[in-house]
Write an enzyme that holds these catalytic residues in place. Structure first.
Site, PDB file in Angstrom:
ATOM      1  N   HIS A 124      -1.830   0.824  -9.656  1.00  0.00           N
ATOM      2  CA  HIS A 124      -2.321  -0.137  -8.978  1.00  0.00           C
ATOM      3  C   HIS A 124      -3.053  -1.238  -9.433  1.00  0.00           C
ATOM      4  CE1 HIS A 124      -4.121  -0.638  -4.557  1.00  0.00           C
ATOM      5  NE2 HIS A 124      -3.894  -1.836  -5.216  1.00  0.00           N
ATOM      6  N   GLU A 155      -3.990   7.900  -4.243  1.00  0.00           N
ATOM      7  CA  GLU A 155      -4.630   7.157  -5.364  1.00  0.00           C
ATOM      8  C   GLU A 155      -6.245   7.636  -5.904  1.00  0.00           C
ATOM      9  OE1 GLU A 155      -4.126   2.954  -5.186  1.00  0.00           O
ATOM     10  OE2 GLU A 155      -2.166   3.008  -4.373  1.00  0.00           O
ATOM     11  N   ARG A 215       0.873  -1.130   0.078  1.00  0.00           N
ATOM     12  CA  ARG A 215      -0.067  -0.079   0.049  1.00  0.00           C
ATOM     13  C   ARG A 215       0.904   1.316   0.021  1.00  0.00           C
ATOM     14  NH1 ARG A 215      -3.534  -2.807  -1.591  1.00  0.00           N
ATOM     15  NH2 ARG A 215      -5.494  -3.216  -0.488  1.00  0.00           N
TER      16      ARG A 215
HETATM   17  C1  DGY Z   1      -5.993  -6.019  -3.001  1.00  0.00           C
HETATM   18  O1  DGY Z   1      -6.683  -6.729  -3.538  1.00  0.00           O
HETATM   19  O2  DGY Z   1      -5.990  -5.534  -1.872  1.00  0.00           O
HETATM   20  C2  DGY Z   1      -5.104  -5.480  -4.212  1.00  0.00           C
HETATM   21  O3  DGY Z   1      -4.435  -4.277  -3.906  1.00  0.00           O
HETATM   22  C3  DGY Z   1      -5.986  -5.129  -5.392  1.00  0.00           C
HETATM   23  O4  DGY Z   1      -6.784  -4.014  -5.233  1.00  0.00           O
END
Ligand code: DGY
Length: 323
Positions: free
Chosen positions: A284, A266, A237
């Site tokens: 992402h 984001e 993240r």
């Molecule tokens: C998640 O599933 O957490 C990934 O980052 C895709 O969004």
């Protein structure tokens, strides 16, 4: 009477059709005006919410008096106020496992792309710059045989490590809250402190969930500990990294490069990262393959369906709400 399911992000027509077999389905549509207003209007009647990429806590959900379950089409659940949902007895589910390999593929492509300058040289070639054999200033760095440091050896971290160990003959270091003896055996991985990992790894790959303790886990001090020849890869993240400190480290040559799929804010439409040739910036897309997104959608629907039909969902983030 059918229960009502409300989507809080875009969902595909097949998802909506599958849900409609058992539920009234409301999917806010930009063609019908402001989607936030459509969501707020439908919320009081919703028994289930499904979607991803939206913060949901008290401010958004206080009016959702019938809400029984929030089904996230993601493995990460840092967008949700889990304590608040739990206190209200609302189940939260996610979609683990099905995206492990795709996300690891993407992590490894960031390793390859940053080290071998794939995106940068592609743009350079297409711009008509290839007039003679490339100069040393365009050389990349080897990946095979280099040391791969995994920060957070969970399922996705282990899948990245397998690619490195068995595909590229890379020694594996890892750091985290607990030791993983089976993975140590399988991968020959060495458990070290974060400081040692940063100092020794040629590729530092971040795969930790975002929490209060991992926010800005990597800042100026940690970047300073890395080798000047090393690369930072972030598929976890954005807020795990202090982005301003990273930009500075990339500009000053504190580290050689970065491969990023996630950002502090984001979507990222403007950033000093965009003018840095040693940063690979993806939007992402860790799990964004057709096959994986379909598997995630189905898993999220299975979870939501189970919860609303009174069966224990497979992927409960807050099992304490299930009596
Ligand atoms: C998640 O599933 O957490 C990934 O980052 C895709 O969004």
């Amino acid at each position: 009477m059918k229960k009502t399911v409300l989507a809080f992000s875009r969902i595909t027509p097949p998802m909506a059709e599958r849900l409609a077999q058992d539920f009234n389905v409301i999917v806010p549509n930009p063609k019908n005006g402001d989607i936030a207003a459509q969501f707020d209007e439908a919320l009081p009647e919703a028994h289930g919410l499904i979607g991803a990429g939206r913060k949901l806590g008290a401010a958004q959900l206080d009016g959702a008096l019938k809400l029984e379950v929030v089904s996230s089409v993601s493995v990460g659940y840092d967008n949700y106020d889990v304590a608040y949902l739990t206190e209200r007895g609302i189940a939260l589910t996610n979609t683990p496992d099905v995206l492990t390999e795709s996300t690891a593929d993407l992590g490894f492509s960031l390793i390859m792309s940053s080290a071998r300058r794939v995106a940068e040289l592609d743009a350079w070639t297409k711009a008509g710059n290839w007039k003679a054999t490339v100069a040393p200033s365009h050389f990349g760095a080897d990946v095979h045989g280099k040391t791969l440091g995994i920060v957070g050896l969970g399922n996705i971290g282990a899948a990245v490590a397998r690619r490195g160990r068995f595909g590229f003959n890379m020694p594996i270091l890892y750091s985290g809250n607990s030791r993983k003896p089976e993975l140590e055996q399988e991968l020959g991985a060495r458990f070290v402190s974060l400081e040692q990992l940063l100092a020794e790894a040629d590729f530092v790959c971040l795969v930790v969930p975002l929490s209060a303790s991992t926010k800005h886990l990597i800042g100026a001090e940690q970047l300073q500990r890395m080798k000047r020849s090393a690369f930072l890869i972030n598929i976890s993240r954005g807020p795990v990294v202090d982005e301003a400190a990273l930009v500075e480290a990339l500009q000053n040559g504190t580290i050689r490069g970065a491969g990023l799929d996630v950002y502090e804010k984001e979507p990222l439409s403007e950033s000093p990262l965009f003018s840095l040739s040693n940063a690979v910036t993806l939007p992402h897309v860790g799990s964004a393959t057709a096959e994986t997104r379909e598997a995630m959608a189905n898993r999220a629907i299975d979870n939501l369906r189970a919860a609303l039909l009174g069966e224990r969902p497979r992927d409960l983030v807050n099992p304490q709400v299930w009596k």
